[in-house]
Design an enzyme around this catalytic site. Structure first.
Site, PDB file in Angstrom:
ATOM      1  CG  ASP A 249      -1.868   1.180   1.195  1.00 55.42           C
ATOM      2  OD1 ASP A 249      -1.449   2.280   0.797  1.00 55.42           O
ATOM      3  OD2 ASP A 249      -3.044   0.982   1.528  1.00 55.42           O
ATOM      4  CG  HIS A 250       1.270   4.362  -3.158  1.00 54.20           C
ATOM      5  ND1 HIS A 250       0.044   4.008  -3.624  1.00 54.20           N
ATOM      6  CD2 HIS A 250       1.321   5.711  -3.227  1.00 54.20           C
ATOM      7  CE1 HIS A 250      -0.625   5.101  -3.964  1.00 54.20           C
ATOM      8  NE2 HIS A 250       0.124   6.150  -3.742  1.00 54.20           N
TER       9      HIS A 250
ATOM     10  CG  HIS B 214      -4.343   4.434  -0.583  1.00 50.51           C
ATOM     11  ND1 HIS B 214      -3.378   3.465  -0.648  1.00 50.51           N
ATOM     12  CD2 HIS B 214      -4.625   4.749  -1.877  1.00 50.51           C
ATOM     13  CE1 HIS B 214      -3.088   3.217  -1.928  1.00 50.51           C
ATOM     14  NE2 HIS B 214      -3.840   3.975  -2.685  1.00 50.51           N
TER      15      HIS B 214
END
Ligand code: BG6
Length: 491
Positions: free
Chosen positions: A176-177, A239
């Site tokens: 999950d960036h 996110h």
């Protein structure tokens, strides 16, 4: 960052795709520039297209020109980076094609291998089983799975089970960036590296928490994908929920993957379900209409290429979440995210409670502003704490005004380039550190919660509310905290 001096092979499936060109290869280039790649680390692009290594290098060069313009000047780093790059043409559904990795020497000399699956999740299972057929699933080999991990709990289970048939949980890195963003990691530093905040970090002192991820872009040629996803699946399930977890979790006993992930799972399991009629009062969905952003006319969702006028997919969502545990009882977590909003910014706001009693109760101090901790993730990285202060001047008496104590990370560490999220995360995979990656338990609990909301929405005939591009979303979103006697923090 500590270097990854152990040599490894990084194989990128979808190596010619958008994510690879925009994010992954620029991130690897930056790591190389900062001396964080071992001299013999190699990067291997893999996709269906027939391409020579030279073609691939040219493609990467063009991407760097666009996304890392400064790289044009530095020929030394480019010549080193170029030497690392090669290409293998593989049809992910053609098992025999995977023999090419062995012919290419991937994983030779007992080196670690990272297989980055930047492809559609439908292919994760078959890629992993083909890798296993060629013994490319040994303990020193890891797979990185890009989102979306399914579109609901059932499909995410199916994908996860397929991958687990050939790789152990410890070899699977679900990315999950947002967890790689500097300020997100700084949230952990703020909470657990200071004595100041933790004693105040509960319903005793915090009134509400707000998490906003506001984008100015539209669906940008991704109508097909986005129409099947929507803001809840595309942004909230991963996110925003991950940010919520970092705010709400208990202090882990140490900063390692098991301790951090265990605490996040507890938060996810404590999320109160939003189901049935609750969905009407606790969530707001929207779809963008045409409007104006930065002085330019922009299209509405239904004017985008390939759009379908029947679509009920939300491009905006705002909701109130509740974490049912001792620490957070009664504290609303307001989350909102949307495309084509007025400003691109992401922030977490911790709104503290009002004073129990004010001694400044004359006319000018009627409205004492509450303390607020604002953690801005982007566009700029900064943390500010709003405190009440006396207005200077003898004639002002005890007139108080809110003042921000600002910590600009760019100014405080002005000799440091702030790395992109993917740099940190790629380096962590190479170092075999999964702390900033998701355990399947987190993905599973997040899908359970989101599935409940989806099911409630599916039962209503109500369409998502229209909002003008360039606005702050549907009016009902503004009203969401107002119903509870609160307001969104202004940009
Ligand atoms: C991705 C979503 O995960 O995150 C995109 O699929 C979104 O729709 C993007 O635009 C936002 O990421 P960032 O880092 O630009 O805020």
């Amino acid at each position: 960052m500590k270097a990854s001096l152990k040599a490894c092979d990084v194989v990128i499936f979808g190596g010619g795709g958008d994510l690879a060109m925009r994010k992954l290869l620029p991130a690897l280039y930056h790591l190389d520039m900062d001396g964080l790649l071992a001299p013999t680390t190699r990067i291997i692009g893999a996709s269906r297209r027939d391409m020579s290594a030279k073609d691939y290098q040219d493609k990467v060069r063009a991407a760097l020109d666009e996304f890392v313009p400064a790289s044009k000047e530095d020929t030394t780093i480019w010549s080193r980076f170029k030497e690392r790059l090669s290409y293998v043409s593989v049809n992910a559904q053609e098992e025999s094609d995977f023999a090419r990795f062995n012919e290419h020497g991937v994983g030779d000399d007992e080196r670690d291998v990272v297989f980055y699956l930047a492809t559609s999740p439908d292919l994760f299972g078959s890629i992993c089983s083909s890798l296993a057929k060629f013994k490319l699933n040994q303990a020193r080999m890891r797979v990185v799975l890009e989102k979306p991990l399914g579109r609901d709990l059932a499909s995410s289970h199916a994908i996860n089970n397929e991958v687990l048939q050939n790789f152990q949980e410890s070899q699977i890195f679900r990315i999950d960036h947002y967890l790689g963003k500097e300020t997100v990691q700084n949230l952990l530093a703020i909470r657990f590296g200071n004595t100041l905040f933790e004693p105040l970090w509960s319903s005793a002192h915090i009134d509400n928490v707000q998490i906003t991820v506001s984008e100015t872009v539209g669906v940008e040629g991704r109508w097909g994908y986005y129409n099947k996803a929507g803001a809840l699946r595309d942004m909230v399930q991963n996110h925003l929920v991950q940010l919520l977890c970092l705010v709400a979790m208990e202090p882990p006993s140490r900063m390692d993957s098991t301790s951090v992930r265990d605490e996040k799972i507890k938060v996810l399991k404590a999320l109160r379900p939003i189901e049935g009629a609750n969905a009407y009062t606790k969530t707001v969905r929207g779809q963008y209409a045409k409007g104006m952003i930065d002085g330019k006319d922009v299209k509405g969702f239904f004017d985008e290429e390939d759009s379908n006028p029947e679509s009920r997919t939300e491009t905006f969502v705002a909701l109130r979440a509740d974490v049912d545990n001792w620490r957070w009882a009664g504290v609303p977590f307001y989350l909102r995210t949307g495309k084509r909003l007025g400003q691109r910014y992401s922030e977490i706001v911790i709104q503290f409670k009002a004073l129990p009693h004010s001694i400044f109760n004359d006319e000018s101090n009627r409205e004492l502003q509450r303390n607020q901790l604002v953690i801005r993730l982007q566009p700029e990285e900064k943390i500010s704490l709003t405190v009440m202060n006396k207005v200077p001047g003898a004639s002002e008496g005890m007139n108080l005004q809110p003042v921000d104590l600002n910590l600009s990370l760019t100014e405080a560490f002005n000799d440091k380039r702030s790395p992109e999220a993917y740099e940190r995360l790629l380096l962590d995979v190479m170092r075999d550190d999964a702390t900033l990656f998701m355990h399947y338990g987190e993905v599973e609990a997040a899908w359970k919660w989101v599935d409940g909301i989806m099911a409630a929405w599916a039962q209503t005939s109500e369409r998502p509310k229209e909002y003008a591009s360039g606005s702050w979303g549907p009016a009902a979103s503004m009203a969401l905290p107002i119903k509870d006697g609160r307001n969104w923090h202004d940009y």
